[in-house]
Design an enzyme around this catalytic site. Structure first.
Site, short mmCIF file in Angstrom:
data_model
loop_
_atom_site.label_atom_id
_atom_site.label_comp_id
_atom_site.label_asym_id
_atom_site.label_seq_id
_atom_site.Cartn_x
_atom_site.Cartn_y
_atom_site.Cartn_z
N TYR A 139 0.82 -1.22 0.00
CA TYR A 139 0.00 0.00 0.00
C TYR A 139 0.85 1.27 0.00
O TYR A 139 0.43 2.30 -0.51
CB TYR A 139 -0.91 0.03 1.24
N LYS A 187 4.16 -15.29 3.08
CA LYS A 187 4.42 -16.07 1.86
C LYS A 187 5.93 -16.28 1.79
O LYS A 187 6.60 -15.93 0.81
CB LYS A 187 3.85 -15.31 0.64
N ASP A 219 -1.82 -18.68 1.31
CA ASP A 219 -2.75 -19.47 0.48
C ASP A 219 -3.40 -20.57 1.33
O ASP A 219 -4.62 -20.75 1.33
CB ASP A 219 -2.07 -20.02 -0.78
N ASP A 243 -6.09 -7.44 4.49
CA ASP A 243 -7.25 -6.88 3.78
C ASP A 243 -8.09 -8.03 3.20
O ASP A 243 -9.31 -8.09 3.38
CB ASP A 243 -6.75 -5.95 2.66
N ASP A 247 -11.90 -9.86 4.82
CA ASP A 247 -13.15 -9.94 4.05
C ASP A 247 -13.61 -11.39 3.93
O ASP A 247 -14.79 -11.71 4.05
CB ASP A 247 -12.98 -9.36 2.63
C1 IPM Z 1 -10.37 -1.77 3.82
C2 IPM Z 1 -10.46 -1.22 2.41
C3 IPM Z 1 -9.32 -0.26 2.15
C4 IPM Z 1 -8.03 -1.06 2.22
C5 IPM Z 1 -9.37 0.51 0.81
C6 IPM Z 1 -10.67 1.21 0.60
C7 IPM Z 1 -8.24 1.49 0.72
O1 IPM Z 1 -10.53 -2.26 1.48
O2 IPM Z 1 -10.32 -0.97 4.77
O3 IPM Z 1 -10.36 -2.99 3.99
O4 IPM Z 1 -7.66 -1.74 1.25
O5 IPM Z 1 -7.38 -1.00 3.26
MN MN Z 2 -10.80 -4.23 2.41
#
Ligand code: IPM
Ligand code: MN
Ligand code: NAD
Length: 367
Positions: A139, A187, A219, A243, A247
């Site tokens: 990032y 990794k 993975d 990240d 999710d």
């Molecule tokens: C999160 C989001 C952010 C990230 C984006 C919107 C920059 O996906 O907070 O998980 O990748 O950190």
């Molecule tokens: Mn995210």
């Protein structure tokens, strides 16, 4: 306590409104003074002020005790280069606030056992705390560019030992208060940066002999999280892996709309739900506000030091779910008694449940 409220785009304002309402309820019931000040971020700020993080917003955030953020981004800004997009405003804010440890809990609520795509037998009892490194890796690493003439693009995954050590330390400290296990995800079979990561985490682990440390490749970890989620306690990992895995772990709960986060370690703590601006449902009343509300609970815990009130909010969420109330994202499976509610109705149900819980607590203290 001064809270900067940056609602952002899409469903950001809808869910943040409900989270702030819960914080106001807590303040009223407890006699606390919380001051809220709003400012623009993301696409809304680009539209109004020409920048995804206007100077006034940054000043307000830095002058606050906590920042509560909704979400940024939307289709109308997708064609912009990375440094001018709404998301760039969020990344600049994270960097300026300085929090490097992003805590993302993923819990299997018994009341939602039939709403997860995973079988209840797989998810039951799961309680994972992701500690996502937030200020390094791909990032922020340099160099980065898209060289159009060469038709090539590159980003850099870079960490210093110190950056790994400080986030690892947070993970071990938190594990000590939980089930005393840290899984570090990397990794290291391919990437030098992961070899440094593994070495630095192992080194920090020596200071925590009471905590079990295991290493997994990212993975395999993605698969184990779906297969045997109960085996995880604290998971520490670099920015992009965290990240993605957080999710993925939303599936354990049943919806991305359920996941909160808190970012600690910097000058001002940053609180944001894990989900984005959800342009597909913005303005329809379908957004689940519970991720934002549970984020407010993390704010009560980590900034206000109001552990009991944080727990009251979390218990209220459980209670409302047990009663069968569901925003659209949660309605799944054959469970009877599920009742569809809008964002606002869910917020009001929470308000009622929090009131009731705190009334009961006060009555107990009065005895
Ligand atoms: C999160 C989001 C952010 C990230 C984006 C919107 C920059 O996906 O907070 O998980 O990748 O950190
Ligand atoms: Mn995210
Ligand atoms: P998203 O998280 O916005 O949505 C993914 C899916 O989950 C969608 O189907 C959405 O409807 C659903 N969803 C998300 N939150 C929900 C909620 N509270 N209630 C019910 N359903 C919910 O991810 P995306 O669609 O990939 O990204 C949309 C935009 O959001 C992009 O611009 C992205 O960069 C941005 N984003 C911002 C943040 C943030 O500000 N912290 C986080 C992630 C994505």
């Amino acid at each position: 306590m001064k809270v900067a409220v940056l609602a952002g785009d899409g469903i950001g304002p809808e869910v943040t409104h409900q989270a702030v309402a819960i914080l106001r309820t807590i303040a009223d019931l407890g006699g606390y003074e919380f001051h809220f000040a709003s400012a623009l971020i993301g696409g809304a700020a680009i539209r109004e002020a020409g920048s995804p993080l206007p100077a006034e917003t940054l000043d307000l955030a830095l002058d606050s005790d906590a920042v509560l953020l909704g979400a940024v981004g939307g289709n109308e800004w997708n064609a912009l280069p990375p440094d001018r997009r709404p998301e760039a405003g969020l990344l600049q804010l994270r960097q300026a606030l300085g929090g490097y440890a992003n805590l993302r809990p993923s819990i299997a609520y018994p009341s939602l056992a039939d709403n997860s795509p995973l079988r209840a037998g797989v998810t039951a009892g799961t309680d994972i705390l992701f500690v996502r490194e937030l200020l390094g890796g791909l990032y922020f690493g340099e160099p980065r560019a898209w060289d159009k003439s060469a038709d090539a693009a590159w980003n850099t995954m870079r960490y210093t030992r110190g950056e790994v050590q400080r986030v690892a330390r947070v993970a071990f400290e938190l594990a000590r208060k939980r089930r005393k296990k840290v899984t570090s995800v990397d990794k290291a079979n391919v990437l030098e940066v992961s070899q440094l990561w593994r070495d630095a985490v192992t080194q920090v682990g020596k200071d925590f002999p009471d905590v079990t440390l295991e290493h997994q490749y990212v993975d395999a970890c993605a698969m184990h999280i779906m297969n045997t989620p109960r085996n995880f306690d604290v998971v520490v990992t670099e920015n992009l892996f965290g990240d993605i895995l957080s999710d993925e772990a939303a599936v354990i709960t049943g919806s991305l709309g359920m996941l909160p986060s808190a970012t600690i370690g910097g000058a001002v703590n940053l609180y944001e739900p894990v989900h984005g601006s959800a342009p597909d449902i913005a303005g329809t009343g379908k957004a689940n506000p519970l991720g934002a509300i549970l984020t407010a609970a993390m704010l009560l815990r980590h900034t206000a030091g109001l552990e009991q009130d944080a727990q009251a909010v979390e218990t209220a969420v459980n209670r409302v779910l047990e009663q069968g109330y569901r925003t659209a994202d949660l309605i799944r499976g054959s469970r009877t008694g599920q009742q569809a509610v809008t964002t606002r109705e869910m917020g009001e149900l929470l308000h009622g449940a929090v009131n009731e819980m705190i009334d009961r607590r006060n009555a107990m203290h009065a005895v």
